[in-house]
Design an enzyme around this catalytic site. Structure first.
Site, short mmCIF file in Angstrom:
data_model
loop_
_atom_site.label_atom_id
_atom_site.label_comp_id
_atom_site.label_asym_id
_atom_site.label_seq_id
_atom_site.Cartn_x
_atom_site.Cartn_y
_atom_site.Cartn_z
N LYS A 1 44.13 36.33 37.60
CA LYS A 1 43.99 37.71 37.56
C LYS A 1 44.91 38.27 38.44
O LYS A 1 45.42 37.82 39.50
CB LYS A 1 42.44 37.99 37.92
N ARG B 1 45.07 42.29 40.77
CA ARG B 1 44.30 43.46 41.17
C ARG B 1 45.44 44.48 41.12
O ARG B 1 46.04 44.26 41.70
CB ARG B 1 43.51 43.16 42.50
N ARG C 1 37.59 40.15 52.97
CA ARG C 1 39.14 40.18 52.12
C ARG C 1 40.24 40.57 52.39
O ARG C 1 41.36 40.53 51.88
CB ARG C 1 38.57 41.09 50.71
N ASP D 1 39.54 34.05 39.06
CA ASP D 1 40.88 34.21 39.67
C ASP D 1 41.19 32.98 40.59
O ASP D 1 40.16 32.14 40.75
CB ASP D 1 40.89 35.56 40.72
N GLY E 1 25.51 61.75 63.35
CA GLY E 1 25.73 60.49 62.33
C GLY E 1 25.78 59.20 63.52
O GLY E 1 25.71 58.07 62.67
C1 R5P Z 1 38.09 38.76 45.48
O1 R5P Z 1 39.07 37.94 45.52
C2 R5P Z 1 36.90 38.28 45.39
O2 R5P Z 1 36.62 36.84 45.22
C3 R5P Z 1 36.02 38.91 44.03
O3 R5P Z 1 36.47 38.20 42.88
C4 R5P Z 1 36.22 40.53 44.05
O4 R5P Z 1 35.83 40.88 45.26
C5 R5P Z 1 35.18 41.20 43.13
O5 R5P Z 1 35.46 42.40 43.08
P1 R5P Z 1 35.18 43.24 42.06
O6 R5P Z 1 33.70 42.91 41.47
O7 R5P Z 1 35.31 44.67 42.55
O8 R5P Z 1 36.22 42.90 40.93
#
Ligand code: R5P
Length: 303
Positions: A190, A192, A94, A167, A37
């Site tokens: 939002k 997560r 991120r 968000d 790999g």
């Molecule tokens: C997060 O803060 C990013 O700006 C996006 O909102 C996020 O990464 C999108 O991820 P998903 O499509 O999996 O919700």
């Protein structure tokens, strides 16, 4: 120094389009893979040149990261005059802060790795966080696809539209679109829950009867967009929804998830090579011209 373009395997067509826009050809390169790999890229013919290695770090992220690092190292060892990393989509951005004890900080780790591999300058397009710049000691040029996307939206945008940040992190982005398109902004709060599940908890702003244009830097699994759409519809927004993002990764069932929503227009760019999006009204804009312009700028003799 002559600008030379090297294509990583994640960004072949985009790098070729950049080279064409600059009136040049891609540097010859090969990518071998050992049976276990390991990747082994190889290139030559860049001695004394100003080399731009174009490689997004989208999925499979870790392979693309390692290939990028090895390509940078190969350029340095081949005697390039200057080595530039062009990372249209910068994965790991991120991970710019620790969300719980024991987390790693992926973004600065990757920054250190790129510098260690020989990058002397970085070009990125709409990174998840502008704090990325502060993680590097080398110069970082942040390009933005916002004008490109806004210009594509403008001709068919109803007066009664509203730019929606799905968000809190997307509020500044939504404001930039709103300023160009002269429309108001609404914001979804939002949280997560996991990498693929989110919960929209609140809507700030007036969306009743308006056409929502949801804007984000990236769409990964589509969970963020799905949660935003649910909240918008519950608050009386029009159902001909538009969604725009610079980076359309569309992984983990995103295509099916988004296809189940009343999305009339989906605009992304080619920072990530567009995969299959059957059933989605997807439009892919190219950032090749934007990148070619940024690469050419240092080479234009100032009068
Ligand atoms: C997060 O803060 C990013 O700006 C996006 O909102 C996020 O990464 C999108 O991820 P998903 O499509 O999996 O919700």
């Amino acid at each position: 120094m002559v600008p030379r373009i090297v294509a990583g395997s994640a960004s072949g067509p985009l790098a070729a389009a950049v080279a064409t826009a600059m009136g040049t050809e891609l540097v010859d390169s090969e990518l071998d893979r050992f049976p276990d790999g390991e990747l082994r890229p190889c290139l030559d013919g860049v001695r004394d040149d100003d080399v731009y290695v174009v490689q997004s770090t989208g999925p499979p992220v870790n392979d693309h990261v390692v290939e990028l690092l090895l390509l940078l190292d190969a350029c340095r060892r081949a005697g390039a005059g200057r080595v530039n990393a062009v990372v249209p989509y910068f994965g790991y951005a991120r991970q710019d802060r620790r969300r719980r004890p024991g987390d790693a900080l992926g973004a600065p780790v990757l920054a250190g790795a790129l510098e260690g591999a020989g990058a002397e300058r970085l070009l990125v397009v709409d990174p998840h966080t502008v704090a990325l710049e502060a993680m590097f000691r080398i110069p970082v040029e942040m390009l933005s696809a916002v004008p490109l996307i806004a210009d594509a939206l403008a001709p068919s945008l109803p007066d009664e539209s509203v730019l929606v940040a799905p968000d809190l992190g997307a509020v500044k982005l939504a404001e930039r679109f709103a300023a160009r398109l002269s429309r108001p902004v609404a914001v979804v709060r939002k949280s997560r829950l996991t990498g693929a599940t989110v919960e929209a908890t609140e809507l700030i702003g007036d969306v009743a009867g308006r056409r929502p244009v949801i804007v984000d830097d990236m769409i990964s699994t589509g969970a963020t967009i799905e949660a935003a759409v649910e909240v918008l519809l519950a608050h009386g927004a029009a159902s001909d929804i538009a969604v725009v993002a610079t980076h359309g990764l569309l992984v983990g069932g995103a295509v099916q998830r988004l296809a189940g929503l009343p999305i009339q227009q989906l605009v992304v760019t080619d920072t990530v090579a567009p995969g299959d999006a059957a059933g989605l009204p997807r439009q892919v804009l190219s950032v090749a011209g934007l990148m070619a312009g940024a690469i050419a700028r240092p080479h234009v003799r100032r009068r």
